[in-house]
Design a protein around this motif. Structure first.
Motif, PDB file in Angstrom:
ATOM      1  N   ILE A 474      54.411 -39.556   2.614  1.00  0.00           N
ATOM      2  CA  ILE A 474      53.864 -40.240   3.786  1.00  0.00           C
ATOM      3  C   ILE A 474      52.506 -40.823   3.395  1.00  0.00           C
ATOM      4  CG2 ILE A 474      55.090 -38.722   5.396  1.00  0.00           C
ATOM      5  CD1 ILE A 474      52.433 -37.275   5.910  1.00  0.00           C
ATOM      6  N   LEU A 476      48.742 -42.077   5.069  1.00  0.00           N
ATOM      7  CA  LEU A 476      47.822 -42.060   6.205  1.00  0.00           C
ATOM      8  C   LEU A 476      46.810 -43.199   6.039  1.00  0.00           C
ATOM      9  CD1 LEU A 476      46.653 -40.615   8.749  1.00  0.00           C
ATOM     10  CD2 LEU A 476      45.355 -39.151   7.174  1.00  0.00           C
ATOM     11  N   VAL A 493      50.384 -43.286  10.474  1.00  0.00           N
ATOM     12  CA  VAL A 493      51.146 -42.707   9.357  1.00  0.00           C
ATOM     13  C   VAL A 493      52.492 -43.434   9.261  1.00  0.00           C
ATOM     14  CG1 VAL A 493      52.279 -40.643   8.410  1.00  0.00           C
ATOM     15  CG2 VAL A 493      50.101 -40.437   9.636  1.00  0.00           C
ATOM     16  N   ALA A 507      54.081 -37.526  12.928  1.00  0.00           N
ATOM     17  CA  ALA A 507      53.103 -36.756  12.164  1.00  0.00           C
ATOM     18  C   ALA A 507      52.352 -35.783  13.058  1.00  0.00           C
ATOM     19  CB  ALA A 507      52.119 -37.692  11.478  1.00  0.00           C
ATOM     20  N   THR A 508      51.891 -34.746  12.420  1.00  0.00           N
ATOM     21  CA  THR A 508      50.981 -33.777  13.052  1.00  0.00           C
ATOM     22  C   THR A 508      49.608 -33.960  12.407  1.00  0.00           C
ATOM     23  OG1 THR A 508      52.790 -32.225  13.415  1.00  0.00           O
ATOM     24  CG2 THR A 508      50.549 -31.347  13.510  1.00  0.00           C
ATOM     25  N   TYR A 509      48.566 -34.124  13.247  1.00  0.00           N
ATOM     26  CA  TYR A 509      47.215 -34.421  12.743  1.00  0.00           C
ATOM     27  C   TYR A 509      46.321 -33.208  12.884  1.00  0.00           C
ATOM     28  CZ  TYR A 509      48.596 -39.338  13.093  1.00  0.00           C
ATOM     29  OH  TYR A 509      49.221 -40.551  12.957  1.00  0.00           O
ATOM     30  N   ALA A 535      47.250 -35.608   7.839  1.00  0.00           N
ATOM     31  CA  ALA A 535      48.519 -35.834   8.562  1.00  0.00           C
ATOM     32  C   ALA A 535      49.646 -35.179   7.773  1.00  0.00           C
ATOM     33  CB  ALA A 535      48.793 -37.323   8.737  1.00  0.00           C
ATOM     34  N   SER A 536      50.597 -34.499   8.458  1.00  0.00           N
ATOM     35  CA  SER A 536      51.756 -33.883   7.803  1.00  0.00           C
ATOM     36  C   SER A 536      53.007 -34.250   8.588  1.00  0.00           C
ATOM     37  CB  SER A 536      51.602 -32.362   7.720  1.00  0.00           C
ATOM     38  OG  SER A 536      51.460 -31.810   9.018  1.00  0.00           O
ATOM     39  N   ALA A 537      54.101 -34.471   7.822  1.00  0.00           N
ATOM     40  CA  ALA A 537      55.395 -34.816   8.428  1.00  0.00           C
ATOM     41  C   ALA A 537      56.501 -34.584   7.408  1.00  0.00           C
ATOM     42  CB  ALA A 537      55.416 -36.266   8.905  1.00  0.00           C
ATOM     43  N   ALA A 541      52.332 -34.508   3.182  1.00  0.00           N
ATOM     44  CA  ALA A 541      51.005 -34.581   3.797  1.00  0.00           C
ATOM     45  C   ALA A 541      50.169 -35.655   3.089  1.00  0.00           C
ATOM     46  CB  ALA A 541      50.289 -33.235   3.740  1.00  0.00           C
TER      47      ALA A 541
END
Length: 590
Positions: A474, A476, A493, A507-509, A535-537, A541
């Protein structure tokens, strides 16, 4: 001189000795044959029939269950002496080693004997059993004046069995109905009850004692107390009683039984299931009861025969074997056996299938749970197996472009076995090694893998599908951001796929130095400095750097000069503000 003797073919007068007389033509130069000498016991010599054993009686008639003894003379029908042990067989019924024959089924049977290499036959006709006696049960009784007492009549047959009989009843000292129920008169005394076979001459008599006052039963005993019977066998039970007036006489009882049936006269017939059961006699109209134990035993196997005794088979050929048995109760039903075999396989039902190895082998049937066994010989003759085809596996495969599949080949032989072969592989839509490892090409479609060996070939189908792109990371953005305290910055993202395209991801921020919404909007805190947004998905990350400055802070142009080599390394820089100089304010990542 030459003499020619011709013996005409004729049918023996007794069917048990029916045979074709051999037509003999004897030629002898200068020799003559004198007349046959009669045996010492005076038995007539019959030179014009086959030389057979003389069985006595030749034609017998017996009732079902009756025993008849057959014997063999010491001279044959042609006057020749014969000696040794006699072996007896019969087409039905049973016959023991002493020649004693009996049968329970009506019909005509042949009795055969072998002795000293000679054979002979006789005939016996078994007719239906006849009633030989009428028996009243009980044979005596006690009843009070005006009371009732029930008798029953049973027929005993010549074959040893018992059964119901239609009887005409008469009595003295009272009256008796057609069912055998005696009603006592008013006069005490001892009287007679007579049952006579209807339409016949057989009869039996019982005594009945009429008492002035009704005596009560004080004890009841059932005999025999225990008995062991074969399946279907019969046993007569009887009840005796002790009465309040001191007399002993059989009381009227009601019979019940388990494991078989019992008649109103106490004749128990064993059922077919071995086990321990009961016969119960209860005083009719009273409470006294007695019980006898009946053990029903299974007949034991006395001989076992396996057929066919010998057989010759080709490889993979099958043959059904069967067993027959003789039981201690005279039955001839097939026993349950356990099958074993060499040189092939055999099913639980006796179906033998020959293996591929030639030779002489055995089929063995052993009585299940017993010791008796019999063996048959099996000869397997087999031609040398030949290769009849090859088999390529797997027969079909589905692969993505660039994927691999191992193929293998075996040879099928005429005897059903397999053998190793050295194949040559060819393929479309990809490549294949000499060892059968296929690598799919990039073009989607349906293709073939072909194997050839020893003049045979086989083909498998390969379906190639385009490889689906996968998420590989991913990204960012922006990677670097600078905001003043309290200011905001929107981050986004995207997903990068294996084929270079992008895709949307959720994504999780997380962030330091401020806060960030689920939609990626970063709000700077009140402290100046360098911070991170992460950011992770989907297991991936990415991180961006955020510089937070106080309002009015001056950043010199050389902060962004080309002196920042090797992106990602820490660099020292100075921040200048009105009346302020800050050295080594922090590490900045580009």
């Amino acid at each position: 001189m030459t003499y020619t003797f011709k013996l005409a073919r004729r049918l023996a007068e007794n069917w048990a000795f029916s045979a074709f007389v051999v037509i003999l033509t004897a030629c002898a130069a200068g020799e003559t044959t004198g007349p046959l000498a009669p045996p010492p016991d005076g038995t007539p010599v019959t030179p014009d029939i086959a030389d057979t054993l003389l069985i006595s009686p030749q034609n017998a008639t017996a009732r079902a269950g009756q025993r008849v003894t057959f014997t063999v003379g010491d001279w044959t029908s042609r006057g020749n002496p014969v000696s040794g042990r006699t072996e007896w067989t019969a087409s039905g019924g049973t016959i023991d080693s002493s020649g004693v024959f009996s049968a329970t089924q009506v019909g005509e049977y042949t009795v055969s004997a072998r002795r000293g290499g000679k054979a002979g036959r006789a005939r016996i006709t078994v007719t239906a059993a006849v009633v030989t006696a009428i028996v009243i049960t009980p044979d005596s009784g006690v009843v009070a004046a005006g009371g009732r007492f029930t008798f029953s009549a049973t027929a005993r047959r010549s074959d040893g069995t018992s059964g119901a009989v239609v009887a005409d009843w008469t009595a003295t000292g009272g009256s008796i109905d057609t069912a055998g129920t005696f009603t006592a008169g008013g006069t005490a005394g001892t009287y007679r009850v007579i049952a006579r076979e209807r339409g016949g001459t057989l009869a039996d008599t019982a005594t009945i004692r009429v008492t002035a006052a009704a005596a009560t039963l004080t004890a009841l005993v059932l005999n025999p107390a225990q008995v062991s019977l074969q399946r279907g066998a019969q046993q007569q039970f009887s009840a005796s009683g002790t009465w309040s007036d001191g007399t002993t006489a059989p009381p009227p009882v009601t019979w019940t039984a388990t494991g078989g049936t019992v008649t109103s006269g106490g004749i128990y017939t064993a059922g077919q299931t071995p086990g321990t059961y009961r016969v119960i006699a209860q005083h009719t109209g009273g409470t006294l009861v007695d019980t006898s134990v009946v053990t029903i035993v299974a007949p034991t196997l006395t001989s076992l025969s396996l057929l066919p005794a010998t057989v010759s088979l080709a490889p993979a050929e099958s043959r059904q074997f069967s067993v027959s048995g003789t039981w201690s109760d005279g039955g001839t039903s097939s026993p349950t056996v356990t099958w074993t075999a060499t040189g092939g396989t055999i099913s639980a039902s006796g179906l033998y299938t020959a293996g591929s190895t030639a030779g002489t082998f055995r089929v063995i049937a052993q009585h299940t749970g017993g010791t008796l066994a019999d063996t048959s010989a099996v000869t397997i003759t087999a031609p040398a197996p030949t290769l009849t085809s090859i088999e390529l596996t797997p027969a079909s495969a589905s692969l993505q472009g660039g994927a691999t599949q191992q193929f293998s080949v075996i040879g099928r032989r005429s005897d059903g076995t397999i053998q190793a072969v050295t194949p040559t592989f060819t393929a479309t839509g990809g490549t294949i090694t000499s060892g059968g490892l296929y690598t799919a090409g990039a073009t989607a479609g349906t293709f073939r893998v072909i194997a050839t060996a020893s003049g045979f070939a086989d083909t498998s189908t390969v379906t190639i599908t385009a490889a689906s792109p996968t998420l590989v990371g991913i990204e960012l953005t922006p990677a670097i951001a600078s905001v003043t305290t309290g200011g905001t910055q929107q981050f986004t993202v995207v997903g990068r796929r294996s084929d270079g395209t992008t895709q949307s991801v959720t994504a999780t921020y997380t962030a330091t130095g401020g806060t960030i919404t689920t939609g990626g909007l970063f709000t700077a805190g009140t402290a100046a400095g360098s911070f991170r947004v992460v950011a992770s998905a989907s297991g991936f990350a990415d991180t961006s750097s955020v510089t937070i400055t106080a309002p009015g802070t001056y950043l010199p142009p050389d902060l962004y000069s080309t002196d920042f080599e090797d992106a990602g390394r820490d660099r020292e820089w100075d921040v200048y503000g009105p009346g302020t100089s800050v050295t080594n304010a922090g590490g900045y990542q580009h």
